[in-house]
Design a protein around this motif. Structure first.
Motif, PDB file in Angstrom:
ATOM      1  N   SER A  18     -76.365  46.316 107.710  1.00 39.79           N
ATOM      2  CA  SER A  18     -76.818  45.921 106.382  1.00 39.79           C
ATOM      3  C   SER A  18     -77.206  47.166 105.601  1.00 39.79           C
ATOM      4  CB  SER A  18     -78.013  44.970 106.497  1.00 39.79           C
ATOM      5  OG  SER A  18     -78.471  44.594 105.210  1.00 39.79           O
ATOM      6  N   THR A  19     -76.858  47.182 104.322  1.00 40.55           N
ATOM      7  CA  THR A  19     -77.326  48.223 103.421  1.00 40.55           C
ATOM      8  C   THR A  19     -77.949  47.532 102.215  1.00 40.55           C
ATOM      9  OG1 THR A  19     -76.695  50.166 102.105  1.00 40.55           O
ATOM     10  CG2 THR A  19     -75.021  48.445 102.358  1.00 40.55           C
ATOM     11  N   ARG A  20     -79.129  48.025 101.772  1.00 35.26           N
ATOM     12  CA  ARG A  20     -79.877  47.299 100.750  1.00 35.26           C
ATOM     13  C   ARG A  20     -80.610  48.258  99.828  1.00 35.26           C
ATOM     14  NH1 ARG A  20     -85.447  43.868 101.228  1.00 35.26           N
ATOM     15  NH2 ARG A  20     -86.051  45.761 102.316  1.00 35.26           N
TER      16      ARG A  20
ATOM     17  N   ALA B 251     -77.991  43.563  98.449  1.00 40.49           N
ATOM     18  CA  ALA B 251     -77.741  43.886  99.848  1.00 40.49           C
ATOM     19  C   ALA B 251     -76.324  43.500 100.235  1.00 40.49           C
ATOM     20  CB  ALA B 251     -78.738  43.164 100.749  1.00 40.49           C
ATOM     21  N   ILE B 252     -75.722  44.331 101.077  1.00 41.92           N
ATOM     22  CA  ILE B 252     -74.402  44.041 101.641  1.00 41.92           C
ATOM     23  C   ILE B 252     -74.561  43.970 103.153  1.00 41.92           C
ATOM     24  CG2 ILE B 252     -72.037  44.859 101.963  1.00 41.92           C
ATOM     25  CD1 ILE B 252     -72.269  46.273  99.256  1.00 41.92           C
ATOM     26  N   ASN B 253     -74.095  42.870 103.749  1.00 40.40           N
ATOM     27  CA  ASN B 253     -74.133  42.674 105.200  1.00 40.40           C
ATOM     28  C   ASN B 253     -72.705  42.568 105.714  1.00 40.40           C
ATOM     29  OD1 ASN B 253     -77.139  42.250 105.644  1.00 40.40           O
ATOM     30  ND2 ASN B 253     -76.717  40.735 104.069  1.00 40.40           N
ATOM     31  N   TYR B 254     -72.410  43.243 106.831  1.00 43.76           N
ATOM     32  CA  TYR B 254     -71.012  43.316 107.283  1.00 43.76           C
ATOM     33  C   TYR B 254     -70.915  43.619 108.780  1.00 43.76           C
ATOM     34  CZ  TYR B 254     -71.803  48.390 107.097  1.00 43.76           C
ATOM     35  OH  TYR B 254     -72.304  49.659 107.295  1.00 43.76           O
TER      36      TYR B 254
ATOM     37  N   THR C 188     -68.296  51.832 107.779  1.00 43.44           N
ATOM     38  CA  THR C 188     -69.629  52.141 107.280  1.00 43.44           C
ATOM     39  C   THR C 188     -69.678  51.895 105.777  1.00 43.44           C
ATOM     40  OG1 THR C 188     -69.935  53.843 108.985  1.00 43.44           O
ATOM     41  CG2 THR C 188     -71.413  53.911 107.099  1.00 43.44           C
ATOM     42  N   ILE C 189     -70.582  51.019 105.347  1.00 43.59           N
ATOM     43  CA  ILE C 189     -70.781  50.733 103.923  1.00 43.59           C
ATOM     44  C   ILE C 189     -72.201  51.175 103.582  1.00 43.59           C
ATOM     45  CG2 ILE C 189     -70.836  48.946 102.145  1.00 43.59           C
ATOM     46  CD1 ILE C 189     -68.930  47.297 103.869  1.00 43.59           C
ATOM     47  N   ALA C 190     -72.338  51.961 102.511  1.00 48.72           N
ATOM     48  CA  ALA C 190     -73.655  52.490 102.157  1.00 48.72           C
ATOM     49  C   ALA C 190     -73.900  52.375 100.662  1.00 48.72           C
ATOM     50  CB  ALA C 190     -73.770  53.949 102.596  1.00 48.72           C
TER      51      ALA C 190
ATOM     52  N   LEU D 107     -71.795  52.824  95.626  1.00 49.26           N
ATOM     53  CA  LEU D 107     -71.312  52.098  96.806  1.00 49.26           C
ATOM     54  C   LEU D 107     -70.240  52.946  97.468  1.00 49.26           C
ATOM     55  CD1 LEU D 107     -70.684  49.606  98.634  1.00 49.26           C
ATOM     56  CD2 LEU D 107     -69.213  48.784  96.787  1.00 49.26           C
ATOM     57  N   LYS D 108     -70.385  53.185  98.771  1.00 46.65           N
ATOM     58  CA  LYS D 108     -69.384  53.952  99.512  1.00 46.65           C
ATOM     59  C   LYS D 108     -68.896  53.161 100.713  1.00 46.65           C
ATOM     60  CE  LYS D 108     -70.417  58.644  98.084  1.00 46.65           C
ATOM     61  NZ  LYS D 108     -70.443  60.054  98.510  1.00 46.65           N
TER      62      LYS D 108
END
Length: 203
Positions: free
Chosen positions: A39-41, A57-60, A169-171, A184-185
């Motif tokens: 998760s990134t938030r 937030a993005i959850n993946y 990886t999502i950040a 967003l990366k």
């Protein structure tokens, strides 16, 4: 063993083999064990009110990069002109209670399933937004993301990968002095993408 007996046994074996090769029908269950999910938030905190002012937030799930994806023809076959699930196991989700502008596209507050779309010529990538209600109604798993209706897309920029990302990886990152401008990366293997996010706060 006599010839007739041998023929009978052979017939039984062939029938059993044919039956084993028949596609199995009915519903089965998968999963239930813990999987690798990240998760990134970004949370905005109102110090005057001593409470949250909003968040996104993005959850993946984090699929592992495979060496054979480095074969350009294989990777192109997986991605060109298609929507990729951008994750593993359950859907990749974006939840926001703040209005966003991602890559120039307005994104109202809400919950979205996300994917990545690559143009047919391979030159452009976009973040694909899917309505969770429609996907749930059709009982779609993220594996079948190509069957889902993409509501809208936001363009992403291709970057030079600084290193190979062994797992997706999502950040989300932002400068402290300008925290309403978030980046967003997305990194996976040698793929590196980014998109600017402008966040609208209540004040």
């Amino acid at each position: 063993m006599g010839i007739k007996s041998s023929i009978t046994v052979l017939g039984i074996l062939l029938a059993a083999s044919a039956q084993a090769q028949q596609p199995k029908k009915g519903i089965v269950a998968e999963g239930g064990t813990t999987n690798d999910r990240a998760s990134t938030r970004v949370l905005y905190w109102d110090r005057d009110a001593d409470g949250a002012a909003g968040q996104l937030a993005i959850n993946y799930g984090r699929p592992v990069w495979k060496k054979d994806y480095e074969d350009a023809a294989k990777f192109d076959g997986m991605t060109k002109g298609q929507v990729w699930r951008m994750g593993s196991n359950f859907w990749t989700t974006l939840a926001t209670d703040l209005p966003l502008n991602i890559g120039g596209k307005e994104v109202p507050p809400g919950l979205y399933y996300l994917g990545l779309h690559r143009s047919a010529d391979g030159a452009r990538w976009s973040l694909a937004f899917i309505d969770p209600a429609g996907a749930r109604k059709a009982h779609l798993d993220a594996f079948d993301i190509r069957k889902a209706k993409v509501e809208f897309m936001a363009p992403m920029s291709i970057e030079k990968a600084e290193s190979t990302a062994d797992q997706l990886t999502i950040a989300l990152s932002y400068p402290k002095e300008d925290f309403k401008n978030v980046t967003l990366k997305v990194a996976w293997g040698d793929l590196a993408l980014s998109a600017p996010i402008k966040v609208t706060l209540g004040k």
